[in-house]
Design an enzyme around this catalytic site. Structure first.
Site, PDB file in Angstrom:
ATOM      1  N   LYS A  93       0.837  -1.210   0.000  1.00  0.00           N
ATOM      2  CA  LYS A  93       0.000   0.000   0.000  1.00  0.00           C
ATOM      3  C   LYS A  93       0.870   1.259   0.000  1.00  0.00           C
ATOM      4  O   LYS A  93       0.545   2.247  -0.657  1.00  0.00           O
ATOM      5  CB  LYS A  93      -0.940   0.004   1.211  1.00  0.00           C
TER       6      LYS A  93
ATOM      7  N   LYS B  86      -4.636 -11.780  -8.168  1.00  0.00           N
ATOM      8  CA  LYS B  86      -5.816 -12.126  -7.373  1.00  0.00           C
ATOM      9  C   LYS B  86      -6.989 -11.218  -7.690  1.00  0.00           C
ATOM     10  O   LYS B  86      -6.801 -10.082  -8.132  1.00  0.00           O
ATOM     11  CB  LYS B  86      -5.468 -12.094  -5.881  1.00  0.00           C
TER      12      LYS B  86
ATOM     13  N   LYS C 188     -10.858  -5.773  -5.057  1.00  0.00           N
ATOM     14  CA  LYS C 188     -11.566  -4.527  -5.392  1.00  0.00           C
ATOM     15  C   LYS C 188     -10.619  -3.514  -6.009  1.00  0.00           C
ATOM     16  O   LYS C 188     -10.926  -2.878  -7.006  1.00  0.00           O
ATOM     17  CB  LYS C 188     -12.199  -3.943  -4.121  1.00  0.00           C
TER      18      LYS C 188
HETATM   19  P1  TYM Z   1     -10.870  -8.025   2.705  1.00  0.00           P
HETATM   20  O1  TYM Z   1     -12.049  -7.168   2.937  1.00  0.00           O
HETATM   21  O2  TYM Z   1      -9.826  -7.588   1.751  1.00  0.00           O
HETATM   22  O3  TYM Z   1     -11.342  -9.456   2.294  1.00  0.00           O
HETATM   23  C1  TYM Z   1     -12.267 -10.169   3.079  1.00  0.00           C
HETATM   24  C2  TYM Z   1     -11.970 -11.646   3.024  1.00  0.00           C
HETATM   25  O4  TYM Z   1     -12.006 -12.100   1.686  1.00  0.00           O
HETATM   26  C3  TYM Z   1     -10.795 -12.765   1.372  1.00  0.00           C
HETATM   27  N1  TYM Z   1     -10.419 -12.500  -0.025  1.00  0.00           N
HETATM   28  C4  TYM Z   1     -10.039 -13.464  -0.863  1.00  0.00           C
HETATM   29  N2  TYM Z   1      -9.909 -14.794  -0.702  1.00  0.00           N
HETATM   30  C5  TYM Z   1      -9.515 -15.504  -1.772  1.00  0.00           C
HETATM   31  N3  TYM Z   1      -9.253 -14.957  -2.992  1.00  0.00           N
HETATM   32  C6  TYM Z   1      -9.351 -13.627  -3.195  1.00  0.00           C
HETATM   33  N4  TYM Z   1      -9.099 -13.104  -4.379  1.00  0.00           N
HETATM   34  C7  TYM Z   1      -9.765 -12.810  -2.099  1.00  0.00           C
HETATM   35  N5  TYM Z   1      -9.986 -11.488  -1.937  1.00  0.00           N
HETATM   36  C8  TYM Z   1     -10.372 -11.316  -0.655  1.00  0.00           C
HETATM   37  C9  TYM Z   1      -9.754 -12.160   2.313  1.00  0.00           C
HETATM   38  O5  TYM Z   1      -8.671 -13.038   2.489  1.00  0.00           O
HETATM   39  C10 TYM Z   1     -10.564 -11.980   3.559  1.00  0.00           C
HETATM   40  O6  TYM Z   1     -10.618 -13.181   4.286  1.00  0.00           O
HETATM   41  N6  TYM Z   1      -8.107  -7.305   6.728  1.00  0.00           N
HETATM   42  C11 TYM Z   1      -9.277  -8.004   6.236  1.00  0.00           C
HETATM   43  C12 TYM Z   1     -10.548  -7.680   6.988  1.00  0.00           C
HETATM   44  C13 TYM Z   1     -10.440  -7.941   8.452  1.00  0.00           C
HETATM   45  C14 TYM Z   1     -10.424  -9.215   9.082  1.00  0.00           C
HETATM   46  C15 TYM Z   1     -10.298  -8.955  10.470  1.00  0.00           C
HETATM   47  C16 TYM Z   1     -10.527 -10.521   8.607  1.00  0.00           C
HETATM   48  C17 TYM Z   1     -10.318  -6.996   9.417  1.00  0.00           C
HETATM   49  N7  TYM Z   1     -10.237  -7.596  10.637  1.00  0.00           N
HETATM   50  C18 TYM Z   1     -10.256  -9.987  11.404  1.00  0.00           C
HETATM   51  C19 TYM Z   1     -10.496 -11.563   9.558  1.00  0.00           C
HETATM   52  C20 TYM Z   1     -10.345 -11.286  10.911  1.00  0.00           C
HETATM   53  C21 TYM Z   1      -9.440  -7.590   4.794  1.00  0.00           C
HETATM   54  O7  TYM Z   1      -9.002  -6.583   4.363  1.00  0.00           O
HETATM   55  O8  TYM Z   1     -10.212  -8.411   4.102  1.00  0.00           O
END
Ligand code: TYM
Length: 329
Positions: A111, A194, A197
């Site tokens: 980032k 991957k 968004k």
């Molecule tokens: P975020 O919002 O980017 O994504 C949410 C969840 O979706 C999964 N994910 C994917 N899995 C497989 N292939 C992909 N292309 C893909 N894109 C997204 C992410 O691995 C995630 O599990 N930091 C986290 C949000 C968060 C969180 C937490 C998660 C905040 N606190 C505590 C678990 C526990 C995030 O940005 O996810």
């Protein structure tokens, strides 16, 4: 009974990566475990979203969580910012989180490289906030996609450090979970690493059939293999990953065979893939449309979810404060 916790950032609509990485298989866990699903709206602030978009984005994730099958009668579904205990734990954990380790995190480096003008402290301490989300409920298992693996490692490190420092076994060391299998990475259809968004290569749960067909049709392909049993280039491997996750084993075997014999017709493969994606997305989209304007229901779910989450979180926080030596007069 184990505690399972999963979060999704409120930065837009849910896509197939979110669904297969962190939702689909885990929805059934709510029947047998203590499950917490939450919308990480504080985490979305690192990129300074337009205040007008903050609430609609939370609402999108909330409706899509529900439409995907989370049952608020079984699981606790809440908005992160409705549970202020998380912020206090975040502050406390930050006292034992170090610049060196935080600045080495892959997501931070990525980032910071992409937005050098916005390297804020929230971005740096993103893993501590995530650890606070998880440790506030002392979760055992955290369903996440592959991209979150390092954040889970850091959560375990923070938990261990706290336990060692204060001579306690209070925090568990939570694991990134995918039923004992490799964590999933759903690729982009544009041939990139991957689906995400910020990568702009997503198929969303809200996409209509035509949009899905169009997006799949545009997926990167080539003229096909020239030799039997050729290795697949990454962008073709990506299409096969989709088949593995979405289609039946015989469909996958059929296209593997066609590939190996140099008879693959990408047009057919894409048609099949679009159909299989639509099978997953259409019922979810219909449920999204059915509940997204039901303000009373969404209000009830989030109010009850916040109350349940706060009850649990405040117990953890009280103990953490005691362990650290806080006392009231
Ligand atoms: P975020 O919002 O980017 O994504 C949410 C969840 O979706 C999964 N994910 C994917 N899995 C497989 N292939 C992909 N292309 C893909 N894109 C997204 C992410 O691995 C995630 O599990 N930091 C986290 C949000 C968060 C969180 C937490 C998660 C905040 N606190 C505590 C678990 C526990 C995030 O940005 O996810």
């Amino acid at each position: 009974m184990e505690t399972v916790l999963s979060g999704i950032r409120s930065t837009g609509n849910l896509h197939l990566g979110n669904y297969f990485g962190a939702l689909k298989n885990f929805i059934k866990m709510q029947d047998e475990n203590k499950c917490f699903f939450f919308i990480a709206d504080y985490h979305s602030l690192t990129t300074h979203p337009d205040p007008k978009m903050l609430h609609p984005n939370v609402k999108n994730v909330l409706t899509e969580y529900l439409a995907a099958g989370i049952d608020p009668e079984k699981a606790t579904l809440y908005v992160q910012s409705d549970v202020p205990e998380v912020c206090e734990l975040y502050l406390l954990l930050n006292m034992h989180a170090y610049l060196g380790e935080l600045s080495k995190t892959a997501s931070f480096k990525d980032k910071a490289r992409k937005s050098p003008d916005n390297v804020n402290a929230g971005l740096l301490t993103y893993p501590t906030l995530m650890a606070a989300d998880i440790l506030i409920h002392n979760a055992d298992k955290v369903p996440v996609g592959k991209d979150q693996e390092q954040h889970l490692e850091m959560t375990r490190k923070f938990a261990r450090r706290f336990n060692n420092l204060y001579g306690t076994e209070f925090f568990k060391e939570p694991v990134a979970y995918n039923y004992g299998q490799e964590l999933i990475k759903i690729p982009g259809l544009d041939g990139s690493g991957k689906m995400g968004k910020s990568e702009g290569n997503c198929i969303y749960l809200i996409d209509d059939d035509k949009t899905i067909e169009k997006k799949v049709k545009r997926a990167l392909t080539d003229e096909g293999p020239k030799e039997f049993n050729s290795p697949k280039p990454d962008y073709i491997e990506n299409l096969f990953t989709f088949l593995k996750v979405l289609s039946t084993p015989d469909v996958l075997a059929y296209y593997e065979d066609k590939w190996n014999k140099c008879e693959i017709r990408y047009g057919d493969l894409k048609k099949q893939l679009a159909e299989d994606i639509i099978k997953v997305v259409k019922p979810i989209r219909e449920r999204i449309n059915a509940i997204q304007n039901d303000e009373a229901y969404l209000h009830k779910v989030t109010t009850e979810g916040a109350a349940k989450a706060r009850e649990h979180a405040s117990k953890t926080l009280k103990e953490v404060r005691q362990i650290m030596g806080f006392k009231s007069f």
